[in-house]
Design an enzyme around this catalytic site. Structure first.
Site, short mmCIF file in Angstrom:
data_model
loop_
_atom_site.label_atom_id
_atom_site.label_comp_id
_atom_site.label_asym_id
_atom_site.label_seq_id
_atom_site.Cartn_x
_atom_site.Cartn_y
_atom_site.Cartn_z
N GLU A 187 40.93 38.55 51.40
CA GLU A 187 42.91 37.37 52.08
C GLU A 187 43.63 37.75 51.64
O GLU A 187 44.19 37.94 52.72
CB GLU A 187 42.92 36.36 50.62
CG GLU A 187 41.97 34.96 50.98
CD GLU A 187 40.73 34.75 49.83
OE1 GLU A 187 40.37 33.50 49.88
OE2 GLU A 187 41.47 34.88 48.35
N ASP A 234 35.85 35.54 51.81
CA ASP A 234 35.05 36.02 50.86
C ASP A 234 34.21 36.89 52.04
O ASP A 234 33.86 36.32 53.12
CB ASP A 234 34.55 35.64 50.30
CG ASP A 234 34.83 36.08 48.24
OD1 ASP A 234 35.43 37.14 48.67
OD2 ASP A 234 34.67 35.87 47.78
N ASP A 258 47.11 30.43 45.92
CA ASP A 258 45.66 30.79 45.55
C ASP A 258 45.62 30.51 46.74
O ASP A 258 44.59 29.53 47.19
CB ASP A 258 44.70 30.19 44.55
CG ASP A 258 43.34 30.91 44.29
OD1 ASP A 258 43.10 31.77 44.78
OD2 ASP A 258 42.20 30.44 43.93
N ASP A 291 39.09 29.92 41.53
CA ASP A 291 39.95 28.83 40.89
C ASP A 291 39.57 28.68 39.47
O ASP A 291 41.13 28.80 39.07
CB ASP A 291 39.08 27.74 40.86
CG ASP A 291 38.59 27.32 42.21
OD1 ASP A 291 39.23 27.72 43.02
OD2 ASP A 291 37.62 26.34 42.69
N GLN A 302 39.93 40.00 47.78
CA GLN A 302 40.08 41.59 48.82
C GLN A 302 40.34 41.15 50.21
O GLN A 302 41.76 41.54 51.23
CB GLN A 302 39.04 42.66 48.89
CG GLN A 302 39.50 42.90 49.96
CD GLN A 302 38.12 44.72 49.19
OE1 GLN A 302 37.52 44.63 48.46
NE2 GLN A 302 38.12 46.25 50.40
N ALA A 341 24.71 38.51 41.13
CA ALA A 341 25.00 37.44 41.30
C ALA A 341 25.91 37.07 42.16
O ALA A 341 27.44 37.35 41.89
CB ALA A 341 24.89 36.68 39.78
N THR A 398 34.53 31.17 41.18
CA THR A 398 35.50 31.71 40.46
C THR A 398 36.63 32.37 40.15
O THR A 398 37.94 32.58 39.28
CB THR A 398 34.47 33.80 39.96
OG1 THR A 398 33.99 33.50 41.11
CG2 THR A 398 33.72 33.19 38.91
N THR A 421 30.69 23.79 47.91
CA THR A 421 29.53 23.60 49.39
C THR A 421 28.25 24.78 49.20
O THR A 421 27.57 25.11 50.17
CB THR A 421 30.46 24.13 50.55
OG1 THR A 421 30.93 25.49 49.42
CG2 THR A 421 31.31 22.62 50.61
P1 ATP Z 1 35.74 31.87 45.23
O1 ATP Z 1 34.95 32.33 46.16
O2 ATP Z 1 35.58 31.63 44.39
O3 ATP Z 1 37.09 31.12 44.95
P2 ATP Z 1 36.85 34.43 44.87
O4 ATP Z 1 36.81 35.65 45.84
O5 ATP Z 1 38.38 33.76 44.99
O6 ATP Z 1 35.79 33.39 44.14
P3 ATP Z 1 36.83 36.68 43.27
O7 ATP Z 1 38.07 37.49 43.20
O8 ATP Z 1 35.38 36.68 43.58
O9 ATP Z 1 36.98 35.37 43.58
O10 ATP Z 1 35.93 36.42 41.62
C1 ATP Z 1 37.68 36.26 40.47
C2 ATP Z 1 37.57 37.04 39.97
O11 ATP Z 1 35.55 36.53 38.74
C3 ATP Z 1 37.49 38.05 39.24
O12 ATP Z 1 37.98 38.95 39.19
C4 ATP Z 1 35.74 38.81 38.37
O13 ATP Z 1 36.34 38.75 37.05
C5 ATP Z 1 34.82 37.87 38.68
N1 ATP Z 1 33.73 37.90 39.24
C6 ATP Z 1 33.19 37.20 40.12
N2 ATP Z 1 32.17 37.59 40.39
C7 ATP Z 1 31.70 38.53 39.82
C8 ATP Z 1 30.78 39.47 39.77
N3 ATP Z 1 29.76 39.13 40.63
N4 ATP Z 1 30.57 40.01 38.81
C9 ATP Z 1 31.99 40.88 38.02
N5 ATP Z 1 32.42 39.34 38.08
C10 ATP Z 1 32.87 38.89 39.28
MG MG Z 2 35.14 36.42 45.38
MG MG Z 3 39.89 33.22 45.45
#
Ligand code: ATP
Ligand code: MG
Ligand code: MG
Length: 296
Positions: free
Chosen positions: A146, A115, A110, A220, A144, A213, A218, A44
């Protein structure tokens, strides 16, 4: 679909199989039955997406199919993005049923809700996660935002995160892993893991640099790798270290490639930022020994 072996067979309920978690589950040796919560053309983050959202009747129908063929015995179930209250309630029913069939079934949830201060699922899902899902989940992998939603605790320090994980344990899951949290003054990301299994409590953290970035998927990938390494090594510290190592390798490879494709001074497009998964097969199968979790 397959799933005849009880050992290491995984039922995965998530957005469609282009989701980045699908590949590592298979590479790391799981026999996977996939149920899509949505079937979209692309993620998305693109300018548009097309496709279908499955409802709870669709889910019940797919589960019936597994049952009628006698292939609904799993060692693990992983649930990710779910967009409607009735679908999530049906998931809870299915997990209860699967646990009746296999009392040692491991449920990894999960709780994908949002976010960076924003919910991207309807608000009605939150009470379902708290009241129906947490009590039956064995492992949860919130980010965080969640964790804050599930516990009501605002995380501004390591102590807050540990307190929030304690609250999550008290609601059900024996293992809680916060995939990422940002409270350090140096701008780094902290990932924390806590387990109360076997009567003892263990808490670990890994801290790493934040790349400038935004990556999609990530979370998943994180949940899939963590599930697989926990199953293989039965060691939360090691599973966290390996999961972070894989994630960092994948996103660094992705970012380098995206920057090269976009060219100097241009922002990479969503297509250029698609996670480099197949290219990272080695880092998924054998994560580099690059992160050491601190015992708290
Ligand atoms: P999504 O929205 O894709 O489901 P999420 O918020 O559930 O992601 P995150 O905790 O943001 O998941 O990311 C999972 C992992 O990806 C983190 O533990 C980290 O290792 C890596 N990661 C994601 N974004 C970054 C970033 N900008 N810099 C460094 N590591 C990152
Ligand atoms: Mg995230
Ligand atoms: Mg997630």
């Amino acid at each position: 679909m397959s799933g005849t072996k009880v050992q290491r067979s995984l039922c995965s309920i998530d957005r469609n199989s282009s989701a980045p978690g699908a590949y590592p589950k298979t590479v790391l040796g799981f026999d996977v039955s996939t149920i899509n919560s949505v079937q979209f053309s692309n993620h998305t983050g693109y300018k548009c997406f097309k496709g279908q959202v499955l409802n709870s009747d669709d889910l019940a129908c797919l589960y019936d199919g597994l049952q009628e063929n006698g292939i609904s015995s799993f060692s693990h179930i992983l649930t990710g993005y779910i967009g409607s209250q009735s679908f999530l309630e049906k998931v809870a029913e299915i997990v209860v049923d699967l646990k009746k069939k296999n009392p040692s079934l491991v449920y990894v949830c999960d709780p994908v809700m949002g976010d960076n201060g924003e919910m991207y699922v309807p608000a009605e899902l939150l009470p379902v996660y708290i009241d129906k899902i947490l009590p039956i989940a064995d492992i949860v992998t919130p980010n965080q935002f969640e964790v804050e939603k599930l516990t009501g605790i605002k995380i501004t320090s390591e102590e807050d995160a540990i307190e929030a994980m304690k609250i999550l344990h008290s609601r059900g899951p024996k293992t809680v892993v916060i995939s990422s949290s940002e409270f350090s003054s140096d701008g780094s990301i902290t990932s924390l893991a806590s387990t109360v299994a076997n009567g003892k409590k263990e808490v670990y953290k890994v801290q790493f640099q934040k790349l400038n970035a935004v990556f999609v998927g990530t979370g998943d990938l994180f949940a899939a790798c963590l599930l697989a390494w926990l199953e293989k090594d039965k060691d939360l510290k090691l599973a966290l270290e390996k999961t972070i190592a894989t994630l960092q390798s994948v996103i660094k490879r992705t970012f380098e490639k995206a920057k090269a494709l976009a060219g100097e001074g241009n922002r990479p497009t969503p297509a250029q930022m698609e996670l480099q998964l197949v290219q990272s097969k080695t880092d998924i199968e054998a994560p580099p020994n690059s992160y050491n979790a601190v015992v708290l």
